[in-house]
Write a protein that holds these residues in place. Structure first.
Motif, PDB file in Angstrom:
ATOM      1  N   VAL A 114       0.854  -1.200   0.000  1.00  0.00           N
ATOM      2  CA  VAL A 114       0.000   0.000   0.000  1.00  0.00           C
ATOM      3  C   VAL A 114       0.884   1.242   0.000  1.00  0.00           C
ATOM      4  N   LYS A 115       1.943   1.173   0.783  1.00  0.00           N
ATOM      5  CA  LYS A 115       2.865   2.305   0.850  1.00  0.00           C
ATOM      6  C   LYS A 115       3.464   2.600  -0.532  1.00  0.00           C
ATOM      7  N   ALA A 116       3.796   1.542  -1.253  1.00  0.00           N
ATOM      8  CA  ALA A 116       4.334   1.741  -2.609  1.00  0.00           C
ATOM      9  C   ALA A 116       3.284   2.423  -3.490  1.00  0.00           C
ATOM     10  N   GLN A 117       2.029   2.055  -3.303  1.00  0.00           N
ATOM     11  CA  GLN A 117       0.950   2.694  -4.061  1.00  0.00           C
ATOM     12  C   GLN A 117       0.806   4.170  -3.671  1.00  0.00           C
ATOM     13  N   LEU A 118       0.953   4.435  -2.393  1.00  0.00           N
ATOM     14  CA  LEU A 118       0.896   5.823  -1.918  1.00  0.00           C
ATOM     15  C   LEU A 118       2.005   6.653  -2.568  1.00  0.00           C
ATOM     16  N   THR A 119       3.210   6.088  -2.565  1.00  0.00           N
ATOM     17  CA  THR A 119       4.350   6.802  -3.162  1.00  0.00           C
ATOM     18  C   THR A 119       4.090   7.069  -4.645  1.00  0.00           C
ATOM     19  N   LYS A 120       3.537   6.081  -5.315  1.00  0.00           N
ATOM     20  CA  LYS A 120       3.210   6.264  -6.732  1.00  0.00           C
ATOM     21  C   LYS A 120       2.150   7.352  -6.894  1.00  0.00           C
ATOM     22  N   LEU A 121       1.120   7.286  -6.064  1.00  0.00           N
ATOM     23  CA  LEU A 121       0.015   8.251  -6.182  1.00  0.00           C
ATOM     24  C   LEU A 121       0.508   9.689  -6.010  1.00  0.00           C
ATOM     25  N   VAL A 122       1.336   9.924  -5.002  1.00  0.00           N
ATOM     26  CA  VAL A 122       1.791  11.304  -4.796  1.00  0.00           C
ATOM     27  C   VAL A 122       2.730  11.756  -5.909  1.00  0.00           C
ATOM     28  N   SER A 123       3.360  10.807  -6.608  1.00  0.00           N
ATOM     29  CA  SER A 123       4.299  11.205  -7.665  1.00  0.00           C
ATOM     30  C   SER A 123       3.576  11.866  -8.836  1.00  0.00           C
ATOM     31  N   VAL A 124       2.288  11.573  -9.014  1.00  0.00           N
ATOM     32  CA  VAL A 124       1.549  12.153 -10.146  1.00  0.00           C
ATOM     33  C   VAL A 124       1.489  13.679 -10.029  1.00  0.00           C
ATOM     34  N   ARG A 125       1.422  14.174  -8.783  1.00  0.00           N
ATOM     35  CA  ARG A 125       1.396  15.626  -8.588  1.00  0.00           C
ATOM     36  C   ARG A 125       2.803  16.208  -8.431  1.00  0.00           C
ATOM     37  N   LEU A 126       3.804  15.396  -8.720  1.00  0.00           N
ATOM     38  CA  LEU A 126       5.206  15.802  -8.753  1.00  0.00           C
ATOM     39  C   LEU A 126       5.780  16.060  -7.368  1.00  0.00           C
ATOM     40  N   ASN A 152      -8.272   1.091  -2.606  1.00  0.00           N
ATOM     41  CA  ASN A 152      -8.998   1.679  -3.733  1.00  0.00           C
ATOM     42  C   ASN A 152      -8.449   1.144  -5.065  1.00  0.00           C
ATOM     43  N   PRO A 153      -9.258   0.403  -5.819  1.00  0.00           N
ATOM     44  CA  PRO A 153      -8.736  -0.191  -7.056  1.00  0.00           C
ATOM     45  C   PRO A 153      -8.379   0.854  -8.113  1.00  0.00           C
ATOM     46  N   THR A 154      -9.022   2.010  -8.075  1.00  0.00           N
ATOM     47  CA  THR A 154      -8.687   3.009  -9.105  1.00  0.00           C
ATOM     48  C   THR A 154      -7.285   3.566  -8.870  1.00  0.00           C
ATOM     49  N   VAL A 155      -6.872   3.653  -7.618  1.00  0.00           N
ATOM     50  CA  VAL A 155      -5.511   4.135  -7.344  1.00  0.00           C
ATOM     51  C   VAL A 155      -4.486   3.156  -7.913  1.00  0.00           C
ATOM     52  N   LYS A 156      -4.797   1.878  -7.804  1.00  0.00           N
ATOM     53  CA  LYS A 156      -3.853   0.878  -8.326  1.00  0.00           C
ATOM     54  C   LYS A 156      -3.643   1.025  -9.822  1.00  0.00           C
ATOM     55  N   LYS A 157      -4.690   1.499 -10.509  1.00  0.00           N
ATOM     56  CA  LYS A 157      -4.593   1.628 -11.973  1.00  0.00           C
ATOM     57  C   LYS A 157      -3.748   2.826 -12.408  1.00  0.00           C
ATOM     58  N   VAL A 158      -3.503   3.732 -11.485  1.00  0.00           N
ATOM     59  CA  VAL A 158      -2.752   4.939 -11.836  1.00  0.00           C
ATOM     60  C   VAL A 158      -1.303   4.592 -12.184  1.00  0.00           C
ATOM     61  N   GLU A 159      -0.815   5.167 -13.273  1.00  0.00           N
ATOM     62  CA  GLU A 159       0.604   4.999 -13.619  1.00  0.00           C
ATOM     63  C   GLU A 159       1.179   6.367 -13.946  1.00  0.00           C
ATOM     64  N   TYR A 160       2.447   6.575 -13.597  1.00  0.00           N
ATOM     65  CA  TYR A 160       3.070   7.855 -13.890  1.00  0.00           C
ATOM     66  C   TYR A 160       4.543   7.628 -14.204  1.00  0.00           C
ATOM     67  N   ALA A 161       4.799   7.420 -15.493  1.00  0.00           N
ATOM     68  CA  ALA A 161       6.109   6.970 -15.943  1.00  0.00           C
ATOM     69  C   ALA A 161       7.233   7.956 -15.649  1.00  0.00           C
ATOM     70  N   VAL A 162       6.890   9.264 -15.646  1.00  0.00           N
ATOM     71  CA  VAL A 162       7.939  10.270 -15.497  1.00  0.00           C
ATOM     72  C   VAL A 162       8.688  10.089 -14.160  1.00  0.00           C
ATOM     73  N   ARG A 163       8.010   9.520 -13.186  1.00  0.00           N
ATOM     74  CA  ARG A 163       8.663   9.209 -11.914  1.00  0.00           C
ATOM     75  C   ARG A 163       8.521   7.718 -11.589  1.00  0.00           C
ATOM     76  N   GLY A 164       8.539   6.885 -12.599  1.00  0.00           N
ATOM     77  CA  GLY A 164       8.327   5.454 -12.416  1.00  0.00           C
ATOM     78  C   GLY A 164       9.587   4.703 -12.013  1.00  0.00           C
ATOM     79  N   PRO A 165       9.617   3.380 -12.279  1.00  0.00           N
ATOM     80  CA  PRO A 165      10.697   2.497 -11.825  1.00  0.00           C
ATOM     81  C   PRO A 165      12.081   2.940 -12.297  1.00  0.00           C
ATOM     82  N   ILE A 166      12.127   3.546 -13.470  1.00  0.00           N
ATOM     83  CA  ILE A 166      13.434   3.924 -14.000  1.00  0.00           C
ATOM     84  C   ILE A 166      14.047   5.049 -13.152  1.00  0.00           C
ATOM     85  N   VAL A 167      13.197   5.916 -12.657  1.00  0.00           N
ATOM     86  CA  VAL A 167      13.686   7.009 -11.823  1.00  0.00           C
ATOM     87  C   VAL A 167      14.073   6.479 -10.436  1.00  0.00           C
TER      88      VAL A 167
END
Lengths: 488, 488
Positions: free
Chosen positions: A328-340, B19-34
């Motif tokens: 879940v924490k990894a998902q949180l980190t991903k979620l906040v990354s969308v807003r930079l 929340n399943p919709t949060v799981k679907k979120v992806e944001y490559a600009v800060r993804g695994p490569i970063v």
């Protein structure tokens, strides 16, 4: 011209075709009464005659707007970070410069204009962790569990977002106090989560009773899936400070009932009553031993906007997550990354709040003096507010033990209730609107925060300077007497 | 100890119950490569041996982190606003002081620490409106249609939030370009809206073709309710600048098909190609006459993060809403009030961007010099990037007409594609990961932005200083040749 019907076509986006969850959102702190206050201010400035010369906004915890001065050290460091040329200016104290250098070194390209890590600047998160350890007498804190936020509101909404799922009777329910801070109801409406009200006990200074939590939970279980429990301590709008025992009971309840705890602790420095002390949920949790401290999921929120600093405009804050599942924490980190990232000046300010001048540093004495002055003035105004309001027949006000608000109960005559209801207005909205029109004082009706049926309140900040607060309280007193007479 | 089962109880919030919709979120600009790039940086700093001495992050449009200097005037004003004592400092230019005074006068209590109006500080919105009028050759702009935001992302998400409704085949669909900036797909995933892809035409310099819009829309109408069309101009990640004619065609299409237009114009100053010019959607809309200008709903977004200022960390931005239904606008105003206000330092910065030093003011010459230097350097680097990349067999790069990115197409050998697919990785992710491990260069794979099936790309910013960019481009060249050889 309208051959193709373009010029007469209806709007794509109308009130009937927009997101229905947005329509359900309400936020009383900036609602119609504040709109009207702004209008009145404009009318005054245009020279229109009113029964008052200025609008006094006691509707929102906006300290600087009410004349509270910023902490000099904080602003010096922010100026240095904004314009690093000033590091050569000999008039700035050395400790301010060294703090600025440390912050800038953590910024890409030595500039607050760079994005930070989405979770927040690492060195700031380290400072936050050390602050929490000091505050909680050594309970360990991992900087990796700290997320910097755009004010506490941002953190609260983000965590709620993680929690919400399911449909119908499986829909996530979230327990919030009534009265509540309306960010909670607004966020839950937007997320289509189920709001579960538990009532604070006005008779015992807005205490939080486990039996009431149990009642609310049991009822909610019939129609939704309660998963989280939100607590505001010190309380907003109610100003109570929870006892250590109460917090322990709440944690035990959350553990037994499998609830995710959200502790809104943004007023942690705002405790005025001699009999009260701020206890963090985390500290109490860890004092309860591993049976609890290893299992109960807790997020605590803090902010730069309240306490002695009152820096609302910078939108700084942090949250600490405890016992959150790693995935879940990894998902949180991903979620906040969308807003930079959260605003970097707000992050810098948060850093200063958790790492202020230390004994022996050049800015220490001034910092302590400024902080003490603000907190003492608030304590004095808390007492003044309670005392004056309680002299008014038909107003009864609990002690303002902490935070920045009083939430007195007001008696509204039947005739006024009827007139309000006939106008489709909540009786306390009717009361507050009249107060605004007649005195220029802007308060928020209790109905914006929730209250027991048949009771009426308003929320008033204790932030105006003492002389202005005294005038304000006396005007409220006069108004209430006149209003009561008029409708009796 | 576990009598009551507390110590062994499962978490309330797990990956399966979140929340399943949060799981679907992806944001490559800060993804695994970063994430990996950050790890590599840490390893380097711990003295681990790598085939490179530094990690170069060309993954994100973060100008200051790449060494671009802030505009002196902007930072002087921000320092003055942060610490108004400096208004007595004779070393600050008078125009900086007068700007700071004007901003502070619009802040409650003369402090950036006060909340502003939720829509943004009124005087800033006035300055934005005047800026837009100048930019658009006098097309009128009402400050009341301006909403200040926490960066452009915040505005985009807020407007999408208004638009989303319906279930099943009535669910709101939103058209976005492919390749896209992944904020759009992330926001749509979170809002459970339907993402409708329209493909830009790589063969004609990433042009936007109406026939492709029509195809995408017609297909989408079978399974959702398309209501909005998003355009990024100048393009991210593709760097194209739209012609006036194209914009007119898009507006006509939107009018015909009843689509709400969202124009992401954050790169409006970043136009490098001599043949190109920035045309705002609003200006073109108004040039098309009342049949369009009175009806087509449009929101345009701008930001402090890009152009010549690159102040990402301050999270400043605005949006202008055009032809929005009044009731919807009231809902928008209410919605933004829940988060209180955008960060005030970001608002102040936005004000400076739209109201920079004027001819005759003491800071004018320096400002022009700094702005020109940055924009010329970017133009030079845009050309350099295209030229060097096009010398590599297996890489083909469209001209970088504007924005801050190149998005070259890369040929990946079949053997590499197979190895990637066997590893469950996108081939261009595989490519970029190898590039990172071998050279320390951090790019984002095209799959993070979307691309035509069977094509591969990466996004690379043109922000590193020229000497570093040259090294970077040559390393990419070398790597690509080696990689191609290895997998042929």
């Amino acid at each position: 011209m309208s051959e193709n019907g373009v010029s007469s076509r209806a709007k794509v986006l109308t009130i009937d075709t927009m997101n229905p969850t947005v329509k359900k959102v309400e936020y009383a702190v900036r609602g119609p009464i504040v709109q009207r206050a702004l209008e009145l201010e404009r009318e005054l400035s245009q020279g229109m005659k009113k029964p008052f010369v200025e609008v006094i906004k006691a509707n929102i915890g906006d300290a600087h707007a009410m004349g509270q001065q910023p902490i000099t050290f904080f602003r010096q460091v922010l100026a240095l970070c904004s314009y690093p040329e000033l590091l050569n200016d000999t008039t700035f104290p050395e400790d301010a410069k060294s703090r600025a250098r440390r912050i800038l070194q953590s910024c890409g390209g030595y500039s607050m204009g760079s994005y930070s890590a989405s979770q927040g600047i690492e060195s700031v998160r380290q400072d936050v962790a050390r602050y929490i350890e000091r505050r909680d007498d050594g309970v360990p804190c991992d900087p990796d569990d700290i997320y910097l936020t755009t004010g506490a509101s941002d953190g609260i909404v983000t965590v709620l977002k993680l929690l919400v799922c399911g449909e119908g009777a499986a829909r996530t329910g979230v327990m919030i106090s009534i009265p509540q801070y309306p960010l909670y109801s607004a966020a839950l409406a937007e997320l289509s989560a189920v709001q579960i009200n538990y009532y604070l006990n006005e008779e015992t200074c807005w205490s939080m009773d486990i039996s009431e939590l149990q009642r609310a939970l049991d009822e909610a279980r019939r129609h939704c899936n309660p998963r989280a429990l939100c607590i505001i301590n010190p309380g907003n709008p109610t100003g109570q400070v929870q006892s250590r025992q109460c917090i322990e009971d709440v944690i035990r309840f959350a553990a037994k009932e499998r609830l995710f705890l959200m502790a809104d602790e943004v007023y942690q420095d705002n405790v005025y009553a001699d009999s009260c002390k701020f206890h963090s949920f985390k500290k109490v949790l860890f004092d309860m031993g591993p049976e609890y401290s290893n299992t109960v999921e807790l997020v605590s929120f803090h902010s730069t906007s309240k306490c002695y600093m009152g820096e609302c405009g910078f939108r700084g804050g942090y949250m600490e997550i405890i016992n959150m599942d790693d995935e879940v924490k990894a998902q949180l980190t991903k979620l906040v990354s969308v807003r930079l990232c959260p605003p970097v000046p707000g992050q810098a300010l948060m850093d200063l709040v958790v790492n202020p001048p230390q004994t022996g540093e050049p800015s220490y004495d001034k910092f302590i003096k400024e902080r003490t002055a603000t907190l003492s003035a608030l304590a004095e105004k808390a007492t003044l507010t309670e005392q004056v309001l309680n002299t008014v027949q038909g107003i009864s006000c609990n002690p303002v033990q902490g935070a920045m608000y009083s939430f007195p109960r007001i008696t509204i005559p039947e005739k006024a209730i009827k007139e309000a209801t006939d106008n489709g207005q909540q009786p306390d909205m009717f009361y507050c609107m009249k107060l605004l029109e007649e005195t220029g004082i802007c308060l928020v009706p209790g109905s914006g925060f929730g209250q027991k049926d048949g009771t009426y309140h308003f929320r008033m900040t204790i932030l105006p300077p003492k002389d202005k607060l005294t005038i304000l309280l006396n005007k409220v007193k006069e108004f209430h007497q006149k209003f009561t007479q008029q409708y009796s």
